[in-house]
Enzyme design. Sequence first.
Site, short mmCIF file in Angstrom:
data_model
loop_
_atom_site.label_atom_id
_atom_site.label_comp_id
_atom_site.label_asym_id
_atom_site.label_seq_id
_atom_site.Cartn_x
_atom_site.Cartn_y
_atom_site.Cartn_z
N LYS A 31 44.01 48.77 7.19
CA LYS A 31 42.90 49.73 7.13
C LYS A 31 43.42 51.16 7.05
CE LYS A 31 39.91 49.67 10.68
NZ LYS A 31 39.83 50.99 11.34
N SER A 32 44.40 51.49 7.88
CA SER A 32 44.93 52.87 7.89
C SER A 32 45.51 53.23 6.52
CB SER A 32 46.04 52.99 8.94
OG SER A 32 45.50 52.81 10.22
N ARG A 44 44.14 56.02 3.53
CA ARG A 44 45.06 57.07 3.06
C ARG A 44 45.32 56.97 1.57
NH1 ARG A 44 45.55 56.23 8.35
NH2 ARG A 44 46.54 57.76 9.73
N GLY A 62 35.77 56.19 12.33
CA GLY A 62 36.37 57.42 12.82
C GLY A 62 37.51 57.88 11.93
N SER A 101 47.42 61.04 18.62
CA SER A 101 46.38 60.57 17.71
C SER A 101 46.80 60.80 16.27
CB SER A 101 45.06 61.31 17.99
OG SER A 101 44.20 61.20 16.87
N ASP A 140 44.81 49.78 19.07
CA ASP A 140 43.65 48.97 18.69
C ASP A 140 43.77 47.51 19.17
OD1 ASP A 140 42.44 51.13 17.43
OD2 ASP A 140 43.43 50.71 15.53
N LYS A 185 36.88 55.10 21.46
CA LYS A 185 36.96 54.34 20.20
C LYS A 185 35.55 53.96 19.75
CE LYS A 185 41.37 54.62 19.71
NZ LYS A 185 41.88 55.44 18.62
C1 S3P Z 1 44.05 55.28 13.02
C2 S3P Z 1 44.46 55.85 14.17
C3 S3P Z 1 44.13 55.34 15.51
C4 S3P Z 1 43.40 54.00 15.49
C5 S3P Z 1 42.47 53.85 14.32
C6 S3P Z 1 43.19 54.08 13.01
C7 S3P Z 1 44.50 55.85 11.74
O1 S3P Z 1 43.37 56.33 16.13
O2 S3P Z 1 42.70 53.78 16.68
O3 S3P Z 1 41.88 52.57 14.29
O4 S3P Z 1 44.42 55.17 10.71
O5 S3P Z 1 44.97 57.00 11.75
P1 S3P Z 1 44.10 57.53 16.92
O6 S3P Z 1 45.51 57.63 16.46
O7 S3P Z 1 43.33 58.75 16.60
O8 S3P Z 1 44.06 57.12 18.37
#
Ligand code: S3P
Length: 445
Positions: free
Chosen positions: A28-29, A33, A101, A175, A328, A355
């Site tokens: 997902k991350s 991006r 988020g 974060s 997570d 979260k």
């Molecule tokens: C993420 C960062 C994490 C994670 C989220 C995905 C990202 O949050 O909880 O599911 O892709 O940058 P934080 O790093 O802000 O805690």
Amino acid sequence: MAQSDTPTPLESRACGPLAGKVRVPGDKSISHRALILGALSVGETRISGLLEGEDVLNTAKSMRALGAKVERTAPFAWSVAGVGVGGFAQPAAPLDFGNSGTGCRLVMGAVAGCPIAAIFDGDASLRSRPMRRILDPLELMGARTSDIMEGGRLPLTLHGARYPVPLTYKTPVASAQIKSAVLLAGLSAPGITTVIEQEASRDHTELMLKHFGAEISSEKEGSHGRRITLNGEPELRGANVVVPADPSSAAFPIVAALIVEGSDVVFSDVMTNPLRTGLFTTLREMGASIEESDVRGDAGEPMAQLRVRASKLKGVEVPPERAPSMIDEYLVLAVAAAFAEGTTIMRGLQELRVKESDRLEATADMLRVNGVKVEVSGDDLIVEGHGHVPGGGLVATHMDHRIAMSALVMGCASDRPVKIDDTAFIATSFPDFIPMMRSLGADFS
Ligand code: S3P
């Protein structure tokens, strides 16, 4: 949006051994991006293995609304024709990030460096989450907000900076979302933007920016931190991105395979970036059999095949500095801990409170209603494992995909079935979770 008028409950019952070979969806991350950097590049970006979950689809829509051409060319294959750094157009309608988020906060960073105004919004879960932590550094770079809800919540209007200024910023919490927002805004600023973090968070933004041609470097800061330095105003060039399988999604069937006796499951192409693999380290310390093979890498992101066999687990103490690398995964780790022998203490979980839900309380509730002894002590979670879980509870998912999947995993080996109130939010990150688990042998109905 995932939210439906009629919730769809589901029950998970103890099943026979889980077996098979699967590839869980794309990370997902990295998917978020790839779309965002593709949109900020000149030329074409081709993405394969994109996660087609609702969170990422909302980011794709927002990139279109900001002027990029985003097309699905085949299943999980997407093409983005970007507008270049600073080139976003004024969107005609509010940007709706649904439950995500990450999508929302990263796009805030990208918009902050463009002379446009955009309305950011999301579902009830996202509207309850803090945005000040992102807006504070973006305002220091020249962006401003209006029409913002009390407490710095969505919906809000973000006015990007006409002349963004580079910033040196120490993140107040570990974060990746804060770090990435600052770096994405820093792309439009002349000069050097620096982010300093006390605890290293996932570095996908840094690795991908380098892959797209930015000058960016990262060095150690203190014992667990990083200092990241970005040269502003690069010309990002469209690139090919291969999205590996998401270790945070793999976490659910992996824990299921560990707790269901006799299971033997193989997971292909799982991303093994060390800033994401805290769960695997912890599970191995608990006695889990997780074998790695076929280790490869693409654009700086390592991946491997994992073979997971059912294992006798024991309780462990998880140190707070490991939290960013498994932030997570605590929900499903708590499930593994409940099936272990002995006490598992997870320390330093304050970030879980902000979260998709308050995951500290929600995890404790999920275990409690299923007969597991659990305690929240300050920011620590303490689970007493007795080798089995009574089950029989109804779990409230609070619009949180990871609570839903963790509870269903728990039901795979508990004495009595475990029921969840709604499956809808699973689609945000792992749309095929239910059929994939069934294909391995899970009993969901
Ligand atoms: C993420 C960062 C994490 C994670 C989220 C995905 C990202 O949050 O909880 O599911 O892709 O940058 P934080 O790093 O802000 O805690």
